[in-house]
Design a protein around this motif. Structure first.
Motif, PDB file in Angstrom:
ATOM      1  N   LYS A 270       0.846  -1.074  -0.076  1.00 20.71           N
ATOM      2  CA  LYS A 270      -0.091  -0.072   0.053  1.00 20.71           C
ATOM      3  C   LYS A 270       0.986   1.216  -0.050  1.00 20.71           C
ATOM      4  O   LYS A 270       0.529   2.181  -0.627  1.00 20.71           O
ATOM      5  CB  LYS A 270      -0.931   0.027   1.405  1.00 20.71           C
ATOM      6  CG  LYS A 270      -2.156  -1.238   1.217  1.00 20.71           C
ATOM      7  CD  LYS A 270      -2.873  -1.142   2.336  1.00 20.71           C
ATOM      8  CE  LYS A 270      -3.868  -2.201   2.239  1.00 20.71           C
ATOM      9  NZ  LYS A 270      -4.762  -2.326   3.543  1.00 20.71           N
ATOM     10  N   GLU A 271       1.830   1.134   0.736  1.00 20.81           N
ATOM     11  CA  GLU A 271       2.756   2.476   0.951  1.00 20.81           C
ATOM     12  C   GLU A 271       3.416   2.608  -0.760  1.00 20.81           C
ATOM     13  O   GLU A 271       3.670   3.714  -1.067  1.00 20.81           O
ATOM     14  CB  GLU A 271       3.998   2.201   1.846  1.00 20.81           C
ATOM     15  CG  GLU A 271       3.560   2.142   3.095  1.00 20.81           C
ATOM     16  CD  GLU A 271       4.982   1.918   3.889  1.00 20.81           C
ATOM     17  OE1 GLU A 271       5.838   1.888   3.814  1.00 20.81           O
ATOM     18  OE2 GLU A 271       4.331   1.743   5.236  1.00 20.81           O
TER      19      GLU A 271
ATOM     20  N   PRO B 275      -0.459   6.913  -3.164  1.00 15.82           N
ATOM     21  CA  PRO B 275       0.005   8.304  -2.587  1.00 15.82           C
ATOM     22  C   PRO B 275      -0.374   8.512  -1.460  1.00 15.82           C
ATOM     23  O   PRO B 275      -1.209   8.076  -0.801  1.00 15.82           O
ATOM     24  CB  PRO B 275      -0.614   9.324  -3.857  1.00 15.82           C
ATOM     25  CG  PRO B 275      -1.826   8.552  -4.327  1.00 15.82           C
ATOM     26  CD  PRO B 275      -1.585   7.210  -4.197  1.00 15.82           C
ATOM     27  N   ASP B 276       0.527   9.365  -0.520  1.00 14.48           N
ATOM     28  CA  ASP B 276       0.320   9.864   0.778  1.00 14.48           C
ATOM     29  C   ASP B 276      -1.120  10.104   1.081  1.00 14.48           C
ATOM     30  O   ASP B 276      -1.444   9.532   2.152  1.00 14.48           O
ATOM     31  CB  ASP B 276       1.215  10.775   1.088  1.00 14.48           C
ATOM     32  CG  ASP B 276       2.786  10.566   1.297  1.00 14.48           C
ATOM     33  OD1 ASP B 276       3.052   9.374   1.008  1.00 14.48           O
ATOM     34  OD2 ASP B 276       3.599  11.515   1.161  1.00 14.48           O
ATOM     35  N   LYS B 277      -1.816  10.905   0.514  1.00 16.55           N
ATOM     36  CA  LYS B 277      -3.110  11.393   0.723  1.00 16.55           C
ATOM     37  C   LYS B 277      -4.340  10.488   0.399  1.00 16.55           C
ATOM     38  O   LYS B 277      -5.346  10.729   0.351  1.00 16.55           O
ATOM     39  CB  LYS B 277      -3.335  12.706   0.177  1.00 16.55           C
ATOM     40  CG  LYS B 277      -2.573  13.681   0.856  1.00 16.55           C
ATOM     41  CD  LYS B 277      -2.634  14.050   2.452  1.00 16.55           C
ATOM     42  CE  LYS B 277      -1.744  15.051   3.002  1.00 16.55           C
ATOM     43  NZ  LYS B 277      -1.558  15.169   4.391  1.00 16.55           N
ATOM     44  N   CYS B 278      -3.991   9.134   0.049  1.00 15.22           N
ATOM     45  CA  CYS B 278      -5.028   8.379  -0.327  1.00 15.22           C
ATOM     46  C   CYS B 278      -5.545   7.395   0.736  1.00 15.22           C
ATOM     47  O   CYS B 278      -4.689   6.811   1.897  1.00 15.22           O
ATOM     48  CB  CYS B 278      -4.471   7.348  -1.559  1.00 15.22           C
ATOM     49  SG  CYS B 278      -5.502   6.121  -2.105  1.00 15.22           S
ATOM     50  N   SER B 279      -6.731   7.205   0.849  1.00 11.75           N
ATOM     51  CA  SER B 279      -7.418   6.475   1.793  1.00 11.75           C
ATOM     52  C   SER B 279      -6.982   4.861   2.028  1.00 11.75           C
ATOM     53  O   SER B 279      -6.924   4.542   2.801  1.00 11.75           O
ATOM     54  CB  SER B 279      -8.884   6.772   2.140  1.00 11.75           C
ATOM     55  OG  SER B 279      -9.357   6.229   0.898  1.00 11.75           O
ATOM     56  N   TYR B 280      -6.698   4.424   0.791  1.00 12.50           N
ATOM     57  CA  TYR B 280      -6.322   2.944   0.760  1.00 12.50           C
ATOM     58  C   TYR B 280      -4.939   2.660   1.052  1.00 12.50           C
ATOM     59  O   TYR B 280      -4.871   1.710   1.626  1.00 12.50           O
ATOM     60  CB  TYR B 280      -6.376   2.666  -0.805  1.00 12.50           C
ATOM     61  CG  TYR B 280      -7.616   2.823  -1.597  1.00 12.50           C
ATOM     62  CD1 TYR B 280      -8.723   2.004  -1.220  1.00 12.50           C
ATOM     63  CD2 TYR B 280      -7.818   3.260  -2.754  1.00 12.50           C
ATOM     64  CE1 TYR B 280      -9.884   1.782  -1.570  1.00 12.50           C
ATOM     65  CE2 TYR B 280      -9.122   3.285  -3.176  1.00 12.50           C
ATOM     66  CZ  TYR B 280     -10.129   2.505  -2.868  1.00 12.50           C
ATOM     67  OH  TYR B 280     -11.529   2.520  -3.435  1.00 12.50           O
TER      68      TYR B 280
ATOM     69  N   PRO C 126     -11.805  13.281   4.808  1.00  5.31           N
ATOM     70  CA  PRO C 126     -10.559  12.821   4.977  1.00  5.31           C
ATOM     71  C   PRO C 126      -9.749  12.458   3.756  1.00  5.31           C
ATOM     72  O   PRO C 126     -10.534  12.194   2.782  1.00  5.31           O
ATOM     73  CB  PRO C 126     -10.677  11.572   5.731  1.00  5.31           C
ATOM     74  CG  PRO C 126     -11.933  11.913   6.558  1.00  5.31           C
ATOM     75  CD  PRO C 126     -12.827  12.569   5.510  1.00  5.31           C
ATOM     76  N   PHE C 127      -8.572  12.879   3.578  1.00  3.29           N
ATOM     77  CA  PHE C 127      -7.655  12.424   2.455  1.00  3.29           C
ATOM     78  C   PHE C 127      -8.079  13.182   1.042  1.00  3.29           C
ATOM     79  O   PHE C 127      -7.640  12.902   0.113  1.00  3.29           O
ATOM     80  CB  PHE C 127      -7.719  10.919   2.069  1.00  3.29           C
ATOM     81  CG  PHE C 127      -7.443  10.064   3.235  1.00  3.29           C
ATOM     82  CD1 PHE C 127      -6.496   9.944   3.890  1.00  3.29           C
ATOM     83  CD2 PHE C 127      -8.544   9.246   3.854  1.00  3.29           C
ATOM     84  CE1 PHE C 127      -6.006   9.429   4.966  1.00  3.29           C
ATOM     85  CE2 PHE C 127      -8.225   8.766   5.193  1.00  3.29           C
ATOM     86  CZ  PHE C 127      -7.070   8.568   5.662  1.00  3.29           C
ATOM     87  N   ARG C 128      -8.849  14.178   1.194  1.00  2.00           N
ATOM     88  CA  ARG C 128      -9.403  15.161  -0.113  1.00  2.00           C
ATOM     89  C   ARG C 128      -8.447  16.293  -0.170  1.00  2.00           C
ATOM     90  O   ARG C 128      -8.374  16.945  -0.988  1.00  2.00           O
ATOM     91  CB  ARG C 128     -10.745  15.438   0.101  1.00  2.00           C
ATOM     92  CG  ARG C 128     -11.869  14.173   0.214  1.00  2.00           C
ATOM     93  CD  ARG C 128     -11.657  13.678  -1.263  1.00  2.00           C
ATOM     94  NE  ARG C 128     -12.390  12.274  -1.017  1.00  2.00           N
ATOM     95  CZ  ARG C 128     -13.066  11.683  -1.941  1.00  2.00           C
ATOM     96  NH1 ARG C 128     -12.925  12.114  -3.347  1.00  2.00           N
ATOM     97  NH2 ARG C 128     -13.759  10.756  -1.789  1.00  2.00           N
ATOM     98  N   SER C 129      -7.904  16.713   1.107  1.00  2.15           N
ATOM     99  CA  SER C 129      -7.208  17.926   0.936  1.00  2.15           C
ATOM    100  C   SER C 129      -5.702  17.752   0.775  1.00  2.15           C
ATOM    101  O   SER C 129      -5.037  16.682   1.234  1.00  2.15           O
ATOM    102  CB  SER C 129      -7.299  18.907   2.239  1.00  2.15           C
ATOM    103  OG  SER C 129      -6.999  18.131   3.273  1.00  2.15           O
TER     104      SER C 129
END
Length: 143
Positions: free
Chosen positions: A56-57, A61-66, A139-142
């Motif tokens: 997953k890492e 990308p960093d701001k992705c909820s997955y 969450p994870f949208r900004s």
């Protein structure tokens, strides 16, 4: 049961004593303990989970909820998780504007809608929640 369950999610009453028992504390032998802590300890010792986290890492990308481990990580449970943070998280993110209620099976639609409405009306009238809702960012949208 639906209004009781929704109330439990939207208006939790986690006392400091319950937090220590359920989430994290240091036991009499000086060891980390707590229901959530022990569950995550088992989870973090499972090689398939470690491989999954690494994938997953690398994939997201960093701001992705997955990419996020929703149960928390042991290091964070030990060092920075507090009951106040849990309460703040619930106030900020557990709100009808950020929920979907799914009911399966043969149901009476009017009863289900009435059950949801009874909880929703009380929540929507809370002035603190209306302030959070006005400024709500998923969450994870900004960036």
């Amino acid at each position: 049961m639906l209004p009781v369950y929704m109330d439990h999610l939207l208006c939790p009453t986690l006392t400091d004593e319950q937090f220590a028992t359920e989430v994290h504390h240091i036991n009499g032998e000086g060891e980390d303990a707590g229901v959530v802590y022990c569950e995550m300890q088992d989870y973090e010792s499972d090689i398939s989970q470690l491989v999954s986290w690494k994938c997953k890492e690398l994939f997201y990308p960093d701001k992705c909820s997955y990419r996020v481990e929703t149960g928390g990580r042991l290091e964070n449970l030990r060092s920075s998780c507090t009951n106040e943070k849990v309460r703040h998280f619930h106030r900020r993110f557990y709100d009808p504007c950020n929920m979907t209620v799914i009911v399966c099976g043969q149901i009476n639609h009017e009863q289900v809608l009435a059950a949801v409405e009874s909880v929703e009306e009380r929540i929507l009238q809370d002035p603190q929640r209306s302030e959070i809702r006005r400024n709500f960012v998923r969450p994870f949208r900004s960036p």
